[in-house]
Structure formats: structure tokens, C-alpha cells
Design an enzyme around this catalytic site. Sequence first.
Site, PDB file in Angstrom:
ATOM      1  N   GLY A   8     -16.112  19.728  12.642  1.00 33.12           N
ATOM      2  CA  GLY A   8     -17.325  19.648  11.856  1.00 33.12           C
ATOM      3  C   GLY A   8     -17.056  19.790  10.374  1.00 33.12           C
ATOM      4  CB  ILE A  12     -12.278  23.326  14.367  1.00 32.26           C
ATOM      5  CG1 ILE A  12     -11.914  22.490  13.145  1.00 32.26           C
ATOM      6  CG2 ILE A  12     -11.766  22.650  15.638  1.00 32.26           C
ATOM      7  CD1 ILE A  12     -10.424  22.336  12.929  1.00 32.26           C
ATOM      8  CE1 TYR A  87     -29.230   5.155  12.064  1.00 36.30           C
ATOM      9  CE2 TYR A  87     -27.018   4.813  11.203  1.00 36.30           C
ATOM     10  CZ  TYR A  87     -28.208   5.505  11.188  1.00 36.30           C
ATOM     11  OH  TYR A  87     -28.379   6.555  10.325  1.00 36.30           O
ATOM     12  N   GLY A  94     -22.459   8.440  12.269  1.00 36.08           N
ATOM     13  CA  GLY A  94     -21.415   9.443  12.475  1.00 36.08           C
ATOM     14  C   GLY A  94     -20.968   9.510  13.929  1.00 36.08           C
ATOM     15  CG  ASP A  96     -21.481  14.084  13.967  1.00 34.08           C
ATOM     16  OD1 ASP A  96     -21.548  12.900  13.563  1.00 34.08           O
ATOM     17  OD2 ASP A  96     -21.987  15.032  13.334  1.00 34.08           O
ATOM     18  CB  THR A 120     -23.116  21.531   7.805  1.00 32.78           C
ATOM     19  OG1 THR A 120     -22.057  22.363   8.278  1.00 32.78           O
ATOM     20  CG2 THR A 120     -23.076  21.493   6.294  1.00 32.78           C
TER      21      THR A 120
END
Length: 244
Positions: A8, A12, A87, A94, A96, A120
Site C-alpha cells: 500500500g 505492507i 472504466y 489501480g 488494488d 490512505t
Amino acid sequence: MILTIDVGNTRIKASVFEGNTSLENFVFDKNEIEKKIEKILEKYPKCSDLVVASVGSIEKQSFLTFENRLKVHFFTHEDVFPFQNKYATPKTLGIDRMILAAGATLQFPKQNRLVIDAGTCITYDFIDENDNYLGGAISPGLRLRYESLHNFTARLPLLTLEEPDSYVGNSTAQAIHSGVVNGFVYEIDGFIDEYRKEFSNFIIILTGGDADFLAKRLKNTIFANSNFLLESLSQTYQYKIDND
């Protein structure tokens, strides 16, 4: 056994999986990565695969150091995923968020799904019942909100996450806590309410470092799992193996 690693923006996370079962979770700083992986492999010598999803700045070589001992795979946009990516800029989505969308698709088939990742940044990702990834939203997470109030003003202090005493903050510190925490909760509930206007039936998955803190504060019914990304990494990797 599979060792999954989520790199991240701030730390981690890792987990060792045997089948669909997580045997142990780990959290560590980026400067400890090779030492920590070495210790994990010493404890779980039967690990055969190292699977990485990264949005951080770790060099690949930190993982490739171990490729003589196990198969190393970095998820990219070129991998096969169990959803159709609608998208408008698919290459900017991303990894993730793609892994979270894949996990939601695999774990909750034939349903509308909203994945909320409170880290975050807070991200919202929506996958419909036909397995189309439609998009979502990105906004600052709790820590970024505290930091921005301090960094972009002359006098506001830098605070850490704390439950506000009241909606009406009776000091500067309590006013900041009320604004950050309650504003964050209102935002999430507001997004959920807007999705509900268009999609009457969907499951909500809340994950990320602040998931446990937020879960009991939201008015909407959710499935909270702070390790959902690591679980999704393991499941998406198995899906890749089965469908390549």
C-alpha cells in the site's frame, strides 16, 4: 501454500494461504520487506507462490530476490480478471481496486457489489450483477484529512484518529475530530444512499485499515473485512491459474 502481499501507500500487509484459509497475517514497514519475507518463508517453507499487488513504491527486485525459491507473480492490467472492465480509462485503474473488484465478484456471484476500501485514500468500486466493473470514487482517507488540516493551515494541530466526544466539538481538537470522523461517516453513508437509488439490491463490503473503526458507525448494513484484499489476492490468483 501461497504468500500474498499487498503493498500500500503507507505499509505492507501479507498473508499465508493454504487453499482458501488464511493461516497468518502480517503487517510491516517497507524498509523491512526482504527481512520479513525471509522470516515468513522460514516459518512456512511449503509456500510455493508469492503473489503481489502493489500501488506503492517498492522495487520489484525486493520480491525477485526470492524467485529461486518460489514462483513470483505481480498482478498487472494484462492479467485475466473475473469481470468486464467498463472504466473509461482502464489502464489507470489501480491494481488494488481491480483485485478488490475481482474478490467481490468471486465471493458474491450474481449480485450488485459495492466495495469500500478505507485506507490512505478511500475508494468506492461498483461491480454489477452481470460482472461489469462500472467505476466508483476516490477521496482522502482519515489520516489524510487530519494531515491536510494541519499542513494547509497556520494554526491547526496535527491530531491522530480519535472518537469525537460529540457532534458539537467544544475545543479545537474536538472540533477537528468531529469534522474528520463524522464527515467521513456522512460521506460513506451518502455514497451508499446514492447507489441505493439506482441499484435497489446490493452487498456492501467495507475493508482497509480503518474498516473496523468505521463499521459500527455507519448506518447502512455492511460486510466488514479488513483483510478482504489479501483474501481477494489469493482467490484472483487461483482464478488466473484456472483461466489462463
